[in-house]
Design an enzyme around this catalytic site. Structure first.
Site, PDB file in Angstrom:
ATOM      1  N   GLU A 190      35.968  92.274   6.331  1.00  0.00           N
ATOM      2  CA  GLU A 190      35.223  91.252   6.577  1.00  0.00           C
ATOM      3  C   GLU A 190      33.862  92.333   7.038  1.00  0.00           C
ATOM      4  O   GLU A 190      34.155  93.046   8.117  1.00  0.00           O
ATOM      5  CB  GLU A 190      36.048  90.869   8.452  1.00  0.00           C
ATOM      6  CG  GLU A 190      37.000  90.387   8.693  1.00  0.00           C
ATOM      7  CD  GLU A 190      36.199  88.562   8.151  1.00  0.00           C
ATOM      8  OE1 GLU A 190      35.239  88.645   8.181  1.00  0.00           O
ATOM      9  OE2 GLU A 190      37.594  87.815   8.228  1.00  0.00           O
ATOM     10  N   CYS A 192      28.800  91.276  13.920  1.00  0.00           N
ATOM     11  CA  CYS A 192      28.209  91.130  12.240  1.00  0.00           C
ATOM     12  C   CYS A 192      27.732  89.649  12.340  1.00  0.00           C
ATOM     13  O   CYS A 192      26.326  89.636  11.398  1.00  0.00           O
ATOM     14  CB  CYS A 192      29.578  91.086  11.584  1.00  0.00           C
ATOM     15  SG  CYS A 192      31.243  90.085  12.259  1.00  0.00           S
TER      16      CYS A 192
END
EC number: 1.2.1.31
Length: 464
Positions: free
Chosen positions: A221, A255
């Site tokens: 990720e 993010c």
């Protein structure tokens, strides 16, 4: 307040892994619904400590208190999700072409799951991984960010108590605190069956190579350079708060933060004016203050990164509409910033800066702006605002967004735990939390069982 955390050495991490592996051998025999019951208790234990943990997240990471509590709530929610999943994981019974044969899929625990998390979500990301990994029958070894070690220790102690209350060793979910050398040791260790890494694309690439070299399994990720696209028919009552939340929330350190805002040329000036007005009303202050909407950046290095990005944006032709400066107060505070006038392919626009800088870009046609959304290397989250039904389905289809998260009339951030979270391209391709992400934490066996007295071969082959 002050706390001391002892960082692990490579010797200590080897001992920790040996302990986890030893306890895993017994744990994998516990039926999945029983594992789910233990995860349910972990969720309840977190509920009881939610405000204390949320406060600790604010102290160490710097996000506002309500976001800190919300992050712990994500762990609680994914525990609830995992409890139900513990009674549902399983493979299909497939039709066999051979008489008297059964064809089934069997799913078993993958083994030891290493979890390396980042500073910006020091609780939730471990929760996504650990809750699902545990109901799948795995053991976990966690390395949190060195700058949020107190949070890591607190969460691990809560989990350990629940495990021990159930006559299980707390070492099933072990913790090591340390820096990049510890992460490298985890990536290279062949006993680490799955390594889940959350962090930068640059480091993620190194981790992926180390894990692949030993034919291990990784879940990545990594970075995001997320865009919101606003068409001329958009409801601006939705657009302004959405863009504000997505770009300013967590001081731009998600993010999924919106870093690019594409506005149709017919509404560009109106939206910029309204958004600048909204930015001016953002309440900046102490993360623990209930009135605060925007707190500090995590480190002094982040402040420097912010200033460098603003300067590059100016040099590349951008105009700072609001913000762009350091705030004169104790802590790593910077002004939430809007930059206009840059081309869609400016180098700084294609750079993920983990700071509250929003690049506002102008477009004319749907086809070009869909291409601009996809032209960056990252592929995490994306969003459009429109009422055009055909455009919505083109956006969701093969010629639309190439991201793992594709939204309509909501911002790029704020994903629910029921859906799989993750992205494509340089975001790494991993998926965590909901949907069928559980499959990454298990190994699949295709099983053929002959319950007849004959031995027919597949594809009608005769071998006599």
């Amino acid at each position: 307040s002050k706390g001391d955390v002892h960082l692990a050495s490579k010797v200590k991490i080897k001992k920790a892994q040996q302990s986890v592996i030893a306890y895993y051998k017994d744990r994998k025999l516990i039926p999945a619904p029983k594992r789910g019951e233990i995860v349910r208790q972990i969720g309840d234990a977190l509920r009881q400590k939610i405000k204390v943990l949320g406060s600790l997240v604010s102290l160490e990471m710097g996000k506002i208190f309500v976001e800190g509590v919300g992050e712990v709530q994500e762990y609680v929610d994914v525990c609830d999700y995992a409890v139900g999943l513990s009674r549902m994981i399983g493979g299909p019974i497939l039709p066999s072409e051979r008489p008297g044969h059964a064809l089934i899929e069997q799913w078993n625990p993958v083994g030891l799951v290493g979890v390396i998390t980042a500073f910006n979500f020091p609780v939730a990301v471990y929760g996504w991984n650990s809750a699902i990994a545990m109901i799948c029958g795995n053991a976990c070894l966690w390395k949190g960010a060195p700058t949020t070690s107190l949070v890591s220790v607190a969460v691990t102690k809560i989990i350990a108590k629940v495990l021990e209350d159930n006559k299980l060793p707390g070492a099933i979910c072990s913790l090591v605190c340390g820096g990049a050398d510890i992460g490298t040791a985890m990536a290279k260790d062949e006993r680490m069956d799955l390594l889940s890494f959350t962090g930068s694309t640059k480091v993620g690439k190194q981790v992926a190579l180390m894990v692949q070299e030993r034919f291990g399994r990784s879940l990545l990720e990594l970075g995001g350079n997320n865009a919101i696209i606003v068409f001329e028919d958009a409801d601006l009552n939705l657009v302004i708060p959405s863009a504000l939340f997505a770009s300013v929330g967590t001081a731009g350190q998600r993010c999924t933060t919106a870093r690019r805002l594409f506005l149709h040329e017919s509404i560009h000036d109106e939206v910029v004016a309204k958004l600048a007005k909204a930015y001016a009303q953002v309440r900046i202050g102490d993360p623990w203050d209930s009135d605060t909407l925007y707190g500090p950046l995590h480190t002094k290095e982040a402040v420097k990164m912010f200033l460098d990005a603003v300067e590059q944006a100016k040099q590349q032709g951008g105009s700072v509409v609001c913000g762009g400066k350091v705030i004169n107060r104790p802590g790593n505070y910077v002004e939430p910033t809007i930059v206009t006038g840059l081309p869609h392919n400016a180098p700084i626009v294609h750079t993920e800066t983990f700071a509250p800088i929003l690049y506002v870009l102008k477009f004319k046609e749907e086809e070009e702006v869909f291409a601009w959304n996809n032209e960056v290397k990252q592929g995490l989250s994306s969003s459009i605002f429109t009422k055009d039904l055909g455009r919505i389905f083109r956006w969701l289809g093969p010629k639309g967004s190439d991201c793992g998260i594709v939204n309509v009339n909501i911002p790029t951030s704020g994903a629910e735990i029921g859906g799989a979270f993750g992205g494509e391209k340089h975001t790494g391709g991993g998926r965590e939390s909901g949907s069928d992400s559980w499959k990454l934490y298990m190994r699949r066996s295709t099983c053929t069982i002959n319950y007849s007295k004959d031995l027919p071969l597949a594809q009608g082959i005769k071998f006599q």
